[in-house]
Design a protein around this motif. Structure first.
Motif, PDB file in Angstrom:
ATOM      1  N   MET A  30      28.320 -11.594  45.669  1.00 35.41           N
ATOM      2  CA  MET A  30      29.745 -11.577  46.942  1.00 35.41           C
ATOM      3  C   MET A  30      30.453 -10.847  47.273  1.00 35.41           C
ATOM      4  SD  MET A  30      29.513 -14.186  48.730  1.00 35.41           S
ATOM      5  CE  MET A  30      29.084 -15.995  48.543  1.00 35.41           C
ATOM      6  N   HIS A  31      30.822  -9.497  46.071  1.00 31.46           N
ATOM      7  CA  HIS A  31      30.864  -8.486  46.089  1.00 31.46           C
ATOM      8  C   HIS A  31      29.730  -7.607  47.087  1.00 31.46           C
ATOM      9  CE1 HIS A  31      34.174 -10.552  43.864  1.00 31.46           C
ATOM     10  NE2 HIS A  31      35.152  -9.953  44.392  1.00 31.46           N
ATOM     11  N   VAL A  32      29.818  -6.622  47.274  1.00 30.66           N
ATOM     12  CA  VAL A  32      29.598  -5.480  47.685  1.00 30.66           C
ATOM     13  C   VAL A  32      30.290  -4.267  46.976  1.00 30.66           C
ATOM     14  CG1 VAL A  32      27.916  -3.840  49.529  1.00 30.66           C
ATOM     15  CG2 VAL A  32      28.480  -6.442  50.299  1.00 30.66           C
ATOM     16  N   VAL A  33      29.841  -3.290  46.875  1.00 31.27           N
ATOM     17  CA  VAL A  33      30.195  -2.110  46.298  1.00 31.27           C
ATOM     18  C   VAL A  33      29.765  -0.798  47.513  1.00 31.27           C
ATOM     19  CG1 VAL A  33      29.449  -3.071  43.510  1.00 31.27           C
ATOM     20  CG2 VAL A  33      28.001  -1.244  45.185  1.00 31.27           C
ATOM     21  N   ASP A  34      30.696  -0.163  46.489  1.00 30.56           N
ATOM     22  CA  ASP A  34      31.317   1.463  47.313  1.00 30.56           C
ATOM     23  C   ASP A  34      29.743   1.918  47.975  1.00 30.56           C
ATOM     24  OD1 ASP A  34      33.493   0.954  48.328  1.00 30.56           O
ATOM     25  OD2 ASP A  34      34.603   1.997  46.889  1.00 30.56           O
ATOM     26  N   GLY A  35      29.470   2.589  49.058  1.00 28.87           N
ATOM     27  CA  GLY A  35      28.288   3.208  49.101  1.00 28.87           C
ATOM     28  C   GLY A  35      26.732   2.672  49.628  1.00 28.87           C
ATOM     29  N   TYR A  78      34.676  -4.500  40.640  1.00 28.09           N
ATOM     30  CA  TYR A  78      33.928  -5.851  41.263  1.00 28.09           C
ATOM     31  C   TYR A  78      34.417  -5.020  42.975  1.00 28.09           C
ATOM     32  CZ  TYR A  78      33.840  -9.016  38.081  1.00 28.09           C
ATOM     33  OH  TYR A  78      33.279 -10.051  36.512  1.00 28.09           O
ATOM     34  N   GLY A  79      33.282  -4.522  43.619  1.00 28.95           N
ATOM     35  CA  GLY A  79      33.292  -4.505  44.667  1.00 28.95           C
ATOM     36  C   GLY A  79      34.194  -2.655  45.207  1.00 28.95           C
ATOM     37  N   GLY A  80      34.876  -2.546  45.430  1.00 33.85           N
ATOM     38  CA  GLY A  80      35.208  -1.294  45.699  1.00 33.85           C
ATOM     39  C   GLY A  80      36.639  -1.034  46.401  1.00 33.85           C
ATOM     40  N   LEU A  81      36.945  -0.267  46.605  1.00 27.96           N
ATOM     41  CA  LEU A  81      38.883  -0.447  47.713  1.00 27.96           C
ATOM     42  C   LEU A  81      37.966  -0.024  49.733  1.00 27.96           C
ATOM     43  CD1 LEU A  81      41.255   1.319  45.466  1.00 27.96           C
ATOM     44  CD2 LEU A  81      40.528  -0.519  46.121  1.00 27.96           C
ATOM     45  N   PHE A  82      36.848   1.136  49.198  1.00 29.60           N
ATOM     46  CA  PHE A  82      36.557   1.000  50.885  1.00 29.60           C
ATOM     47  C   PHE A  82      35.516  -0.188  51.165  1.00 29.60           C
ATOM     48  CE2 PHE A  82      36.481   6.264  48.862  1.00 29.60           C
ATOM     49  CZ  PHE A  82      36.868   6.496  50.014  1.00 29.60           C
ATOM     50  N   VAL A  83      35.245  -1.029  50.484  1.00 29.65           N
ATOM     51  CA  VAL A  83      34.928  -1.862  51.370  1.00 29.65           C
ATOM     52  C   VAL A  83      35.814  -3.190  50.541  1.00 29.65           C
ATOM     53  CG1 VAL A  83      32.458  -1.358  50.355  1.00 29.65           C
ATOM     54  CG2 VAL A  83      33.548  -2.315  48.727  1.00 29.65           C
ATOM     55  N   LEU A  84      36.634  -3.118  51.091  1.00 28.05           N
ATOM     56  CA  LEU A  84      37.553  -4.149  49.929  1.00 28.05           C
ATOM     57  C   LEU A  84      37.761  -4.651  51.090  1.00 28.05           C
ATOM     58  CD1 LEU A  84      39.908  -5.820  48.131  1.00 28.05           C
ATOM     59  CD2 LEU A  84      41.209  -3.605  49.881  1.00 28.05           C
ATOM     60  N   GLY A  85      38.250  -4.484  52.965  1.00 25.65           N
ATOM     61  CA  GLY A  85      37.986  -5.048  53.850  1.00 25.65           C
ATOM     62  C   GLY A  85      36.617  -6.169  54.327  1.00 25.65           C
ATOM     63  N   VAL A  86      35.985  -4.925  54.255  1.00 26.65           N
ATOM     64  CA  VAL A  86      34.203  -6.085  54.641  1.00 26.65           C
ATOM     65  C   VAL A  86      34.750  -7.389  53.549  1.00 26.65           C
ATOM     66  CG1 VAL A  86      31.496  -5.966  54.661  1.00 26.65           C
ATOM     67  CG2 VAL A  86      32.933  -4.256  55.025  1.00 26.65           C
ATOM     68  N   ASN A  87      34.300  -7.210  52.486  1.00 26.75           N
ATOM     69  CA  ASN A  87      34.126  -8.717  50.902  1.00 26.75           C
ATOM     70  C   ASN A  87      35.132  -9.288  51.722  1.00 26.75           C
ATOM     71  OD1 ASN A  87      32.578  -7.505  49.903  1.00 26.75           O
ATOM     72  ND2 ASN A  87      33.763  -6.133  48.212  1.00 26.75           N
ATOM     73  N   VAL A  88      36.512  -8.698  52.211  1.00 25.12           N
ATOM     74  CA  VAL A  88      37.916  -9.564  52.699  1.00 25.12           C
ATOM     75  C   VAL A  88      37.592 -10.702  53.853  1.00 25.12           C
ATOM     76  CG1 VAL A  88      40.364  -9.737  53.960  1.00 25.12           C
ATOM     77  CG2 VAL A  88      39.102  -8.346  51.351  1.00 25.12           C
ATOM     78  N   ALA A  89      36.897 -10.268  54.398  1.00 22.27           N
ATOM     79  CA  ALA A  89      36.394 -10.157  55.803  1.00 22.27           C
ATOM     80  C   ALA A  89      35.068 -11.884  55.258  1.00 22.27           C
ATOM     81  CB  ALA A  89      35.462  -9.591  57.076  1.00 22.27           C
ATOM     82  N   ASN A  90      34.067 -11.423  54.992  1.00 21.55           N
ATOM     83  CA  ASN A  90      33.342 -11.498  55.006  1.00 21.55           C
ATOM     84  C   ASN A  90      33.424 -13.147  53.913  1.00 21.55           C
ATOM     85  OD1 ASN A  90      31.710 -10.552  55.734  1.00 21.55           O
ATOM     86  ND2 ASN A  90      30.803  -9.370  53.748  1.00 21.55           N
ATOM     87  N   SER A 133      22.515 -11.630  40.890  1.00 20.02           N
ATOM     88  CA  SER A 133      23.675 -11.091  39.592  1.00 20.02           C
ATOM     89  C   SER A 133      24.813 -10.758  40.653  1.00 20.02           C
ATOM     90  CB  SER A 133      22.869 -10.278  39.350  1.00 20.02           C
ATOM     91  OG  SER A 133      22.102  -9.425  40.583  1.00 20.02           O
ATOM     92  N   ALA A 134      25.936 -11.500  40.938  1.00 20.64           N
ATOM     93  CA  ALA A 134      26.606 -10.905  41.828  1.00 20.64           C
ATOM     94  C   ALA A 134      27.607 -10.261  40.379  1.00 20.64           C
ATOM     95  CB  ALA A 134      27.564 -12.301  42.373  1.00 20.64           C
ATOM     96  N   HIS A 135      27.189  -9.111  39.830  1.00 19.73           N
ATOM     97  CA  HIS A 135      28.322  -8.360  39.301  1.00 19.73           C
ATOM     98  C   HIS A 135      28.586  -7.126  39.604  1.00 19.73           C
ATOM     99  CE1 HIS A 135      27.549 -12.302  37.184  1.00 19.73           C
ATOM    100  NE2 HIS A 135      26.655 -12.321  37.386  1.00 19.73           N
ATOM    101  N   ASN A 136      29.126  -6.489  38.766  1.00 17.71           N
ATOM    102  CA  ASN A 136      28.883  -4.395  39.130  1.00 17.71           C
ATOM    103  C   ASN A 136      28.150  -3.605  37.941  1.00 17.71           C
ATOM    104  OD1 ASN A 136      31.842  -5.749  37.653  1.00 17.71           O
ATOM    105  ND2 ASN A 136      32.127  -3.719  37.092  1.00 17.71           N
ATOM    106  N   VAL A 137      27.640  -2.729  38.695  1.00 19.84           N
ATOM    107  CA  VAL A 137      26.316  -2.346  37.894  1.00 19.84           C
ATOM    108  C   VAL A 137      26.951  -1.143  36.508  1.00 19.84           C
ATOM    109  CG1 VAL A 137      24.346  -1.062  38.201  1.00 19.84           C
ATOM    110  CG2 VAL A 137      24.957  -2.193  39.793  1.00 19.84           C
ATOM    111  N   VAL A 138      26.657  -1.459  35.688  1.00 19.23           N
ATOM    112  CA  VAL A 138      27.117  -0.574  34.823  1.00 19.23           C
ATOM    113  C   VAL A 138      26.105   0.189  34.327  1.00 19.23           C
ATOM    114  CG1 VAL A 138      29.436  -1.193  33.952  1.00 19.23           C
ATOM    115  CG2 VAL A 138      26.918  -2.236  32.589  1.00 19.23           C
ATOM    116  N   GLY A 139      26.042   1.804  33.733  1.00 14.59           N
ATOM    117  CA  GLY A 139      25.179   1.613  33.796  1.00 14.59           C
ATOM    118  C   GLY A 139      25.453   3.533  32.555  1.00 14.59           C
ATOM    119  N   SER A 140      24.649   4.712  32.126  1.00 15.24           N
ATOM    120  CA  SER A 140      25.047   5.473  30.825  1.00 15.24           C
ATOM    121  C   SER A 140      23.656   6.374  31.145  1.00 15.24           C
ATOM    122  CB  SER A 140      25.257   4.850  29.375  1.00 15.24           C
ATOM    123  OG  SER A 140      23.854   3.935  28.266  1.00 15.24           O
ATOM    124  N   VAL A 141      24.256   7.461  30.607  1.00 11.08           N
ATOM    125  CA  VAL A 141      22.577   8.293  30.583  1.00 11.08           C
ATOM    126  C   VAL A 141      23.167   9.224  29.165  1.00 11.08           C
ATOM    127  CG1 VAL A 141      24.262  10.166  31.814  1.00 11.08           C
ATOM    128  CG2 VAL A 141      21.941  10.218  31.474  1.00 11.08           C
TER     129      VAL A 141
END
Lengths: 202, 213
Positions: free
Chosen positions: A1-6, A94-106, B22-30
């Motif tokens: 459900m959480h879209v990330v920044d970028g 989870y998610g990010g601060l830039f996409v916070l609005g979109v995530n909250v609205a969704n 997968s509704a989780h955040n992505v982690v990575g390493s290099v």
């Protein structure tokens, strides 16, 4: 459900932020000393619910609980989700601060609308009330996953691919939340029959 | 009771038949081994990245230098020709984007093949490159060379490979640790919510006091 920044494009980010801000403003206007505690408790519940992973085949999903928030809090679901989602972004990444609005609205918008729509019937005894509770729990999750797919689509990802993935993968969550909503409302009905009227009074 | 039991079984079956999500955040390493950038992406719940997910190597200006895909272990590798502050971005689909950064000082370009690259490695290494082999290990080698002749470059490569192999499980552990949710985070978040409620209650109380006066 959480879209990330970028991932999302700027117009989508701005639209989401606008909806979230407006919803939060409307929600905070209805805040008073009676609905404050339940707002806090449900915000905390939403914050923690995303950590409870249900194993699902090779991966796992987590509960969203937005239907319950929309029904019990009305527009206050917006500030409750905003606070919880901001904390999830800061603490868990989870998610990010830039996409916070979109995530909250969704998450909050379909829940609030569906909650308001089903409110007149959901307290009825018998099949109608149960059906409404199930629709609320399951429908909110599905509507949210559809909105996530839409946000991705407006940012360039092919809509049908994104929609199929997000909606299909959230079908089991929707089912679980449907049952959960039925159970939660049955509990509230037994413990505090006048609760919903109080929550929506102001 | 029967119905509830049946319902449970059905729900259980459904859960395992459903699609992966997968509704989780992505982690990575290099991990940088000379001019080879090796790494892995995964999800915060410990799942590996799906195979064939696109991975991009971005220059500091943001332009795409190279692209590859993850293998079945969620791992990727790039070979670079310049020591830059690269960014590696993986798109695991459904809005799951992972980013890791490469520190240019970790990159050691091969000295034998490219003369131009020697200049850039020279200011990265603590000592200026010597004419012979350009690395600190060469002085150690001269002592040993009375017995066996070892090509310093080959020795470097061997050591790097051995270290990389030893570090691999460590990197996995680090990735797992990074993604583990800590109890303190959960409690901290709950504390903030309680605090906000307290603040709101205070504000509401003040407002109602002001109104009654």
């Amino acid at each position: 459900m959480h879209v990330v920044d970028g991932v999302l494009s700027a117009p989508v980010l701005l639209a989401g932020a606008g909806v979230a801000l407006a919803g939060t403003a409307v929600g905070l206007r209805t805040l008073d000393h009676r609905n404050l505690p339940v707002t806090g408790v449900l915000s905390a519940t939403f914050f923690v619910a995303s950590l409870i992973h249900v194993p699902l085949g090779p991966s796992s999903v987590h509960l969203v609980l937005n239907g319950l928030l929309g029904l019990l809090l009305g527009w206050l679901a917006f500030p409750a989700v905003l606070v919880a989602a901001a904390l999830q972004a800061v603490f868990f990444g989870y998610g990010g601060l830039f996409v916070l609005g979109v995530n909250v609205a969704n998450v909050a918008l379909p829940a609030v609308l569906l909650g308001a729509l089903l409110r007149p019937w959901i307290w009825r005894e018998g099949a109608l009330g149960t059906g409404c509770a199930f629709t609320l729990g399951a429908g909110s999750v599905l509507a949210t996953s559809l909105l996530v797919a839409l946000s991705l689509a407006f940012s360039g990802e092919a809509f049908w691919v994104a929609a199929k993935l997000t909606v299909l993968s959230h079908l089991p969550v929707a089912l679980i939340e449907g049952f959960l909503c039925v159970a939660a409302l049955a509990l509230v009905r037994r413990v505090r029959p006048g609760f919903l009227a109080e929550a929506w009074q102001s | 009771m029967m119905a509830a039991r049946w319902c449970q079984t059905w729900l259980f079956l459904l859960l395992f038949a459903a699609l992966p999500v997968s509704a989780h955040n992505v982690v990575g390493s290099v991990f940088v081994d000379g001019d080879l950038l090796e790494g892995a992406f995964g999800f915060s719940n410990g799942d590996l990245a799906p195979s064939n997910a696109p991975v991009q190597l971005l220059s500091p200006e943001g332009s795409v230098v190279a692209t590859t895909v993850t293998d079945e272990q969620g791992e990727f590798a790039f070979r670079v020709t310049e020591a830059l502050a690269y960014q590696i971005v993986a798109d695991l689909g459904q809005g799951h984007l992972g980013t890791v950064e490469v520190f240019p000082e970790d990159i050691v370009l091969p000295t034998s093949s490219q003369d131009a690259a020697v200049d850039s490695t020279a200011d990265i290494l603590p000592e200026p490159a010597t004419a012979a082999a350009s690395s600190a290990t060469s002085s150690v080698d001269t002592a040993a060379s009375s017995l066996v002749l070892i090509d310093p470059a080959a020795l470097d490569a061997t050591v790097n490979r051995a270290v990389a192999a030893q570090l691999k499980p460590l990197r996995r552990d680090l990735l797992a640790m990074q993604s583990a949710t800590r109890l303190s985070d959960i409690l901290g978040g709950l504390g903030v919510i309680i605090g906000l409620c307290g603040g709101a209650a205070f504000w509401l109380a003040r407002r109602s006091q002001g109104g009654s006066r």
